[in-house]
Design a protein around this motif. Structure first.
Motif, PDB file in Angstrom:
ATOM      1  N   TRP A 188       0.842  -1.202   0.000  1.00 28.93           N
ATOM      2  CA  TRP A 188       0.000   0.000   0.000  1.00 28.93           C
ATOM      3  C   TRP A 188       0.877   1.251   0.000  1.00 28.93           C
ATOM      4  O   TRP A 188       0.680   2.172  -0.784  1.00 28.93           O
ATOM      5  CB  TRP A 188      -0.919  -0.009   1.225  1.00 28.93           C
ATOM      6  CG  TRP A 188      -1.648   1.296   1.392  1.00 28.93           C
ATOM      7  CD1 TRP A 188      -2.797   1.665   0.771  1.00 28.93           C
ATOM      8  CD2 TRP A 188      -1.243   2.409   2.206  1.00 28.93           C
ATOM      9  NE1 TRP A 188      -3.136   2.940   1.143  1.00 28.93           N
ATOM     10  CE2 TRP A 188      -2.193   3.419   2.024  1.00 28.93           C
ATOM     11  CE3 TRP A 188      -0.163   2.639   3.065  1.00 28.93           C
ATOM     12  CZ2 TRP A 188      -2.117   4.653   2.666  1.00 28.93           C
ATOM     13  CZ3 TRP A 188      -0.071   3.864   3.706  1.00 28.93           C
ATOM     14  CH2 TRP A 188      -1.045   4.851   3.518  1.00 28.93           C
ATOM     15  N   ARG A 191       2.652   2.591  -3.246  1.00 25.27           N
ATOM     16  CA  ARG A 191       1.840   3.212  -4.304  1.00 25.27           C
ATOM     17  C   ARG A 191       0.985   4.352  -3.794  1.00 25.27           C
ATOM     18  O   ARG A 191       0.729   5.308  -4.506  1.00 25.27           O
ATOM     19  CB  ARG A 191       0.896   2.168  -4.921  1.00 25.27           C
ATOM     20  CG  ARG A 191       1.584   1.045  -5.611  1.00 25.27           C
ATOM     21  CD  ARG A 191       2.049   1.460  -6.983  1.00 25.27           C
ATOM     22  NE  ARG A 191       2.959   0.473  -7.517  1.00 25.27           N
ATOM     23  CZ  ARG A 191       3.693   0.646  -8.598  1.00 25.27           C
ATOM     24  NH1 ARG A 191       3.631   1.777  -9.255  1.00 25.27           N
ATOM     25  NH2 ARG A 191       4.506  -0.291  -9.025  1.00 25.27           N
ATOM     26  N   ARG A 192       0.483   4.209  -2.558  1.00 26.54           N
ATOM     27  CA  ARG A 192      -0.580   5.113  -2.111  1.00 26.54           C
ATOM     28  C   ARG A 192      -0.156   6.070  -1.007  1.00 26.54           C
ATOM     29  O   ARG A 192      -0.991   6.774  -0.474  1.00 26.54           O
ATOM     30  CB  ARG A 192      -1.768   4.280  -1.613  1.00 26.54           C
ATOM     31  CG  ARG A 192      -2.388   3.365  -2.655  1.00 26.54           C
ATOM     32  CD  ARG A 192      -3.133   4.182  -3.677  1.00 26.54           C
ATOM     33  NE  ARG A 192      -3.820   3.371  -4.663  1.00 26.54           N
ATOM     34  CZ  ARG A 192      -5.142   3.209  -4.704  1.00 26.54           C
ATOM     35  NH1 ARG A 192      -5.895   3.749  -3.779  1.00 26.54           N
ATOM     36  NH2 ARG A 192      -5.695   2.495  -5.665  1.00 26.54           N
ATOM     37  N   SER A 193       1.129   6.081  -0.659  1.00 27.43           N
ATOM     38  CA  SER A 193       1.546   7.062   0.337  1.00 27.43           C
ATOM     39  C   SER A 193       2.557   8.011  -0.300  1.00 27.43           C
ATOM     40  O   SER A 193       3.274   7.642  -1.236  1.00 27.43           O
ATOM     41  CB  SER A 193       2.182   6.377   1.555  1.00 27.43           C
ATOM     42  OG  SER A 193       3.506   5.990   1.273  1.00 27.43           O
ATOM     43  N   GLY A 194       2.568   9.227   0.220  1.00 27.73           N
ATOM     44  CA  GLY A 194       3.507  10.213  -0.299  1.00 27.73           C
ATOM     45  C   GLY A 194       4.941   9.728  -0.165  1.00 27.73           C
ATOM     46  O   GLY A 194       5.750   9.856  -1.082  1.00 27.73           O
TER      47      GLY A 194
ATOM     48  N   GLU B 345       2.462  10.441 -11.763  1.00 28.26           N
ATOM     49  CA  GLU B 345       3.459  10.534 -10.689  1.00 28.26           C
ATOM     50  C   GLU B 345       4.368  11.740 -10.887  1.00 28.26           C
ATOM     51  O   GLU B 345       4.759  12.399  -9.932  1.00 28.26           O
ATOM     52  CB  GLU B 345       4.293   9.252 -10.641  1.00 28.26           C
ATOM     53  CG  GLU B 345       3.574   8.108  -9.974  1.00 28.26           C
ATOM     54  CD  GLU B 345       4.486   6.920  -9.740  1.00 28.26           C
ATOM     55  OE1 GLU B 345       4.058   5.811 -10.053  1.00 28.26           O
ATOM     56  OE2 GLU B 345       5.622   7.101  -9.269  1.00 28.26           O
ATOM     57  N   LEU B 352       3.600  16.072  -2.922  1.00 22.00           N
ATOM     58  CA  LEU B 352       3.954  15.121  -1.872  1.00 22.00           C
ATOM     59  C   LEU B 352       5.253  15.483  -1.174  1.00 22.00           C
ATOM     60  O   LEU B 352       5.670  14.812  -0.233  1.00 22.00           O
ATOM     61  CB  LEU B 352       4.120  13.720  -2.479  1.00 22.00           C
ATOM     62  CG  LEU B 352       2.990  13.246  -3.385  1.00 22.00           C
ATOM     63  CD1 LEU B 352       3.398  11.975  -4.101  1.00 22.00           C
ATOM     64  CD2 LEU B 352       1.749  13.003  -2.565  1.00 22.00           C
ATOM     65  N   ALA B 353       5.907  16.555  -1.633  1.00 21.83           N
ATOM     66  CA  ALA B 353       7.289  16.785  -1.222  1.00 21.83           C
ATOM     67  C   ALA B 353       7.445  17.021   0.279  1.00 21.83           C
ATOM     68  O   ALA B 353       8.408  16.575   0.880  1.00 21.83           O
ATOM     69  CB  ALA B 353       7.863  17.967  -2.001  1.00 21.83           C
ATOM     70  N   ASN B 357       2.876  15.647   3.907  1.00 21.67           N
ATOM     71  CA  ASN B 357       2.136  14.972   2.838  1.00 21.67           C
ATOM     72  C   ASN B 357       2.659  13.566   2.546  1.00 21.67           C
ATOM     73  O   ASN B 357       2.377  12.990   1.502  1.00 21.67           O
ATOM     74  CB  ASN B 357       2.181  15.805   1.556  1.00 21.67           C
ATOM     75  CG  ASN B 357       1.548  17.159   1.738  1.00 21.67           C
ATOM     76  OD1 ASN B 357       0.556  17.290   2.450  1.00 21.67           O
ATOM     77  ND2 ASN B 357       2.128  18.179   1.144  1.00 21.67           N
ATOM     78  N   TRP B 358       3.481  13.041   3.458  1.00 22.33           N
ATOM     79  CA  TRP B 358       4.083  11.727   3.235  1.00 22.33           C
ATOM     80  C   TRP B 358       3.118  10.578   3.499  1.00 22.33           C
ATOM     81  O   TRP B 358       3.385   9.445   3.141  1.00 22.33           O
ATOM     82  CB  TRP B 358       5.310  11.547   4.129  1.00 22.33           C
ATOM     83  CG  TRP B 358       6.519  12.245   3.606  1.00 22.33           C
ATOM     84  CD1 TRP B 358       6.564  13.120   2.562  1.00 22.33           C
ATOM     85  CD2 TRP B 358       7.851  12.134   4.107  1.00 22.33           C
ATOM     86  NE1 TRP B 358       7.845  13.564   2.387  1.00 22.33           N
ATOM     87  CE2 TRP B 358       8.654  12.975   3.314  1.00 22.33           C
ATOM     88  CE3 TRP B 358       8.438  11.415   5.145  1.00 22.33           C
ATOM     89  CZ2 TRP B 358      10.028  13.107   3.531  1.00 22.33           C
ATOM     90  CZ3 TRP B 358       9.809  11.545   5.364  1.00 22.33           C
ATOM     91  CH2 TRP B 358      10.582  12.381   4.569  1.00 22.33           C
ATOM     92  N   GLY B 359       2.015  10.844   4.179  1.00 28.68           N
ATOM     93  CA  GLY B 359       1.084   9.775   4.532  1.00 28.68           C
ATOM     94  C   GLY B 359       0.211   9.375   3.365  1.00 28.68           C
ATOM     95  O   GLY B 359       0.627   9.476   2.208  1.00 28.68           O
ATOM     96  N   ALA B 360      -0.990   8.918   3.668  1.00 26.83           N
ATOM     97  CA  ALA B 360      -1.887   8.441   2.623  1.00 26.83           C
ATOM     98  C   ALA B 360      -2.167   9.551   1.617  1.00 26.83           C
ATOM     99  O   ALA B 360      -2.416  10.696   1.989  1.00 26.83           O
ATOM    100  CB  ALA B 360      -3.201   7.966   3.258  1.00 26.83           C
ATOM    101  N   ILE B 361      -2.078   9.205   0.333  1.00 28.17           N
ATOM    102  CA  ILE B 361      -2.389  10.170  -0.720  1.00 28.17           C
ATOM    103  C   ILE B 361      -3.903  10.204  -0.883  1.00 28.17           C
ATOM    104  O   ILE B 361      -4.535   9.157  -0.998  1.00 28.17           O
ATOM    105  CB  ILE B 361      -1.731   9.748  -2.039  1.00 28.17           C
ATOM    106  CG1 ILE B 361      -0.213   9.700  -1.884  1.00 28.17           C
ATOM    107  CG2 ILE B 361      -2.125  10.694  -3.169  1.00 28.17           C
ATOM    108  CD1 ILE B 361       0.497   9.084  -3.061  1.00 28.17           C
ATOM    109  N   MET B 363      -6.257  10.087  -3.150  1.00 27.38           N
ATOM    110  CA  MET B 363      -6.146   9.743  -4.562  1.00 27.38           C
ATOM    111  C   MET B 363      -7.101  10.547  -5.425  1.00 27.38           C
ATOM    112  O   MET B 363      -6.758  10.952  -6.522  1.00 27.38           O
ATOM    113  CB  MET B 363      -6.384   8.238  -4.769  1.00 27.38           C
ATOM    114  CG  MET B 363      -5.365   7.342  -4.085  1.00 27.38           C
ATOM    115  SD  MET B 363      -3.653   7.664  -4.565  1.00 27.38           S
ATOM    116  CE  MET B 363      -3.468   6.508  -5.915  1.00 27.38           C
TER     117      MET B 363
END
Lengths: 324, 494
Positions: A188, A191-194, B345, B352-353, B357-361, B363
């Motif tokens: 996960w 692909r799905r985390s920053g 991407e 995301l930098a 913002n490193w956690g869940a995107i 989407m």
């Protein structure tokens, strides 16, 4: 197998490896199992499958460290050492101070080694290969000092680690209870985390990531610390599985962990790959080991063959996937 | 005056790289005792021609003769043996060896070298000094002295005086002229008319891969040379009239004062306002890339100030510049793109930098932003899987889309239309105008002078490390820009 037919089928296979890396890998795994079944009729069973999974899981977890670091173009060659230290500290400290503090100290040491790796790579810009080999050497030295001066009253392996490492439920190894959530989380996150995306970004083009505002050192520091933590947890699991604490417990897993990631399709130059392939890579290596064991080759010959097979399979897969 | 006595005689030289024709028919003759200037605007084929003359590249057609012998089959070492010694813009010295070791490598005698170093104004240079420890100006002197020590029949000097202080320039020019007066030949590649007037006998002018003129240097020749470099472009530059906005009086979005950075920029000042597209005009190698790198936080300035919306800023990292709204599209797409990753991407990286913002995107949120940027730029979505599979124009759009998705405040575009098709170019001009109309500020460097009129409101002209002119887009025909870029119309910066 079409591997050796013609250059064009080779490169077509290589394209497939890049686009759909899991399919040919699973094909190779099935092929190996078939060969095993032909060589040793009757060997395949539910028990065998469970056992193979059990052996593959610590390898696959250490290979997660390699996958994540290789995505950025790095590597972590201290994972075997970190796992060994974590296991040794837990086993020798548990009788003295109790299980929870022992595990806390074991994991804290894993974090420290990871932080040192991360600091050297992120801030001092030491190459990951040199940095992680260096910290592994130093950490091994500390372990020897510890072993010499801390008089161990004995070795105790916590019960829940034994349950996790060797127990089975419904015919399947209990270690899956740790591994399945772990694998889901890694797949996960990539692909799905920053954070996971930035690993790919840095591996694909570090200068571009920087220009996009990524402070690359922050990612490196976090990444190698995370790698240390994973290796530390793997050490605990491995302790429960091997049921003995030695000064070189998990060291033999260093090279196979790299090989599993490479066979699994992760580029050593960064930017491409993923953990799904790595898991299959770890299974392939485990089945190979079983095959060599069952062929009743003496230990020396087995090591030579295993090393040769890892090197040639890795070289072949790099050749297939890196051409562009 | 091409004649049999030419020491170097290049005729009919042509070269193509794939579909790109770099040289169609270039020629150059240099007689003994002459200094000949080789001139041409950006993209005229000058650097390709120089590489062919020095044996680095082989021409597809034509020949280069040195003292009557064909040298086109030679390597750089061969060209040297024939008597042609080049001194390039970037010193060709090994940084981790001493001066003396570098001389030994190139088989150069030390005594004549010392003589020339003293003659060129650096008598104190120690032969055991490490190249790495010497300033750039000294390296150029070392490079030139090494070339002179070889007593070449033909000396080729490529932008020799860039990055040299004025006192050294005077000595260098004297020495070069003395070489010719002593009977040797010199090819002098330069953008600087005052130096050419001081030491050259003739000038050979390239345009679009053709030698379009060979003139004697005399007072007033500058205008004729500029005309030759422009060719018919002056008439073609006339474009649709576009209302040019008056410069607003409020605090500028970006105020740059006395900026000194890199090796070439010494004192750059300008203002960029909200809603404005400010062109940057400069000949190749004037330090424009270093200016953009500095404004984007990718390089630290050695002096000067940068203000954003009136607040002074220093950038230690591109992230600092981005936080201040300054975002760069670099000249080389390979520096900006994750070639092996998807369009999505690539566009999402700046989102995301930061650590938070490193956690869940999110989407759906990301997809919305990316899709909007793809839509705005009309990126061809057939090959989204890997950016390397996109055309150059689409790749360039991806590098711009990244900042559209993030939200544009001040966009630094470095030659964004180089090497892309005309349709994409037009889309980029329109996009730049739209962004400015929506309140963004755009700094737009282009190597194609005609683009200033098409995309910009004003243009600053950089020459010799400073802003030498500020030109309103209405008056920015190519001839005016070219004269300004060669420092012929220098006036105090606004």
């Amino acid at each position: 197998m079409t591997l050796t037919d013609t250059p064009s089928s080779l490169s077509r296979f290589g394209r497939l490896m890049v686009d759909r890396p899991l399919l040919p890998l699973i094909g190779l795994l099935v092929l190996l199992i078939a060969v095993l079944a032909i060589l040793n009729p009757g060997v395949l069973s539910m028990f065998w499958a469970g056992n193979t999974l059990k052996i593959a899981i610590p390898l696959a977890m250490l290979a997660a460290c390699q996958t994540l670091t290789m995505l950025t173009g790095g590597i972590d060659l201290s994972v075997g050492t970190v796992a060994t230290i974590s296991a040794y500290l837990t086993a020798t400290l548990a009788p003295l101070i109790g299980v929870p503090p022992a595990i806390a100290i074991a994991l804290a040491s894993a974090v420290v080694i990871g932080l040192v790796n991360g600091f050297g790579i992120a801030v001092c810009r030491v190459h990951p290969l040199i940095m992680t080999l260096g910290t592994a050497l130093i950490a091994t030295g500390f372990l020897l000092v510890y072993q010499r001066y801390v008089i161990a009253t004995g070795v105790q392996i916590p019960d829940f680690l034994l349950w996790l490492g060797t127990g089975r439920s419904f015919g399947l190894p209990n270690s899956l209870a740790l591994f399945i959530p772990f694998a889901v989380l890694i797949i996960w996150a990539q692909r799905r985390s920053g954070f996971g995306r930035l690993l790919y970004a840095i591996g694909a083009n570090e200068a571009a990531a920087r220009l996009s505002g990524v402070r690359v050192w922050q990612v490196h520091l976090t990444l190698y610390t995370l790698s240390g933590v994973i290796a530390g947890v793997t050490g605990l699991l491995y302790l429960g599985q091997i049921k003995t604490a030695s000064l070189s417990l998990a060291l033999p897993l260093d090279l196979p962990s790299v090989a599993a990631a490479v066979i699994g399709g992760t580029s050593i130059f960064g930017g491409r790959g993923g953990y799904g392939g790595t898991i299959v890579g770890a299974l392939i290596l485990t089945v190979l080991t079983t095959m060599l064991t069952l062929m009743q080759i003496p230990e020396g010959g087995r090591r030579i063959l295993f090393g040769l097979i890892i090197l040639s399979v890795t070289a072949l897969f790099i050749r297939l996937t890196e051409r562009n | 005056m091409p004649d049999a006595a030419a020491v170097l005689d290049a005729t009919g030289v042509a070269k193509r790289f794939g579909a790109v024709v770099a040289l169609k028919n270039a020629s150059l003759q240099v007689a003994a005792g002459q200094v000949v200037a080789l001139m041409g605007a950006n993209g005229a084929g000058k650097s390709t021609f120089v590489k062919i003359l020095t044996g680095v590249l082989k021409p597809d057609a034509g020949h280069v003769k040195i003292k009557g012998r064909d040298s086109t089959v030679a390597s750089p070492a061969g060209a040297r043996k024939w008597g042609l010694v080049p001194v390039y813009q970037e010193p060709s010295l090994i940084p981790d060896l001493s001066v003396a070791d570098n001389l030994r490598l190139a088989d150069t005698a030390i005594e004549p070298f010392r003589h020339w170093v003293a003659e060129l104004g650096l008598p104190g240079l120690a032969p055991d000094a490490m190249i790495r420890s010497l300033p750039l100006a000294s390296l150029r002197i070392v490079d030139l002295a090494r070339a002179l020590a070889l007593e070449p029949a033909v000396l080729l000097l490529d932008e020799l005086t860039a990055a040299l202080p004025t006192d050294l320039v005077d000595r260098v020019l004297k020495v070069v002229r003395a070489q010719a007066d002593g009977g040797r030949s010199v090819i002098y590649v330069s953008h600087r008319f005052n130096e050419i007037a001081a030491i050259c006998d003739r000038a050979t002018v390239l345009r679009d891969g053709l030698t379009v003129g060979d003139v004697k240097i005399e007072p007033g020749i500058e205008e004729r040379i500029v005309e030759m470099m422009l060719g018919g472009a002056v008439a073609a530059a006339v474009s649709a009239e576009r209302p040019v906005k008056p410069i607003p009086s409020e605090t500028p979005r970006l105020r740059v004062r006395s900026l000194k950075t890199g090796t070439r920029l010494t004192d750059v000042s300008f203002d960029l306002h909200q809603g404005e597209v400010l062109g940057v005009v400069a000949l190749e190698g004037q330090g424009q890339d270093e200016l953009f790198d500095t404004l984007a936080g990718n390089r630290k300035p050695s002096a000067g100030t940068v203000q954003v919306d009136g607040a002074p800023k220093t950038f230690a990292h591109p992230a600092d510049a981005i936080a201040a709204g300054l975002t760069l599209v670099p000249g080389d797409r390979a520096h900006a793109l994750l070639m092996s990753r998807s369009v999505r991407e690539n566009i999402a990286v700046p989102l995301l930098a930061r650590v938070r913002n490193w956690g869940a995107i999110r989407m759906r949120d990301e997809a919305a932003k990316v899709d909007k940027a793809i839509d705005t730029l009309q990126i061809d979505t057939r090959a989204l899987g890997e950016v390397r599979r996109l055309s150059g124009g689409n790749q360039q759009k991806v590098t711009i889309a990244r900042w559209i998705a993030k939200g544009v405040q001040t966009l630094l575009l470095f030659d964004p239309t180089r090497g892309i098709d005309i349709r994409t170019k037009r889309q980029i001009y329109a996009l730049v105008r739209d962004l400015a109309d929506q309140g963004a500020a755009v700094l737009f460097y282009t190597s194609e002078l005609a683009e200033i009129r098409l995309a910009c409101d004003r243009a600053v002209v950089i020459f010799n490390g400073r802003v030498v002119d500020v030109i309103d887009a209405r008056d920015a025909d190519e001839a005016t820009l070219m004269r300004a870029a060669y420092g012929l119309t220098e006036k105090a910066p606004a």
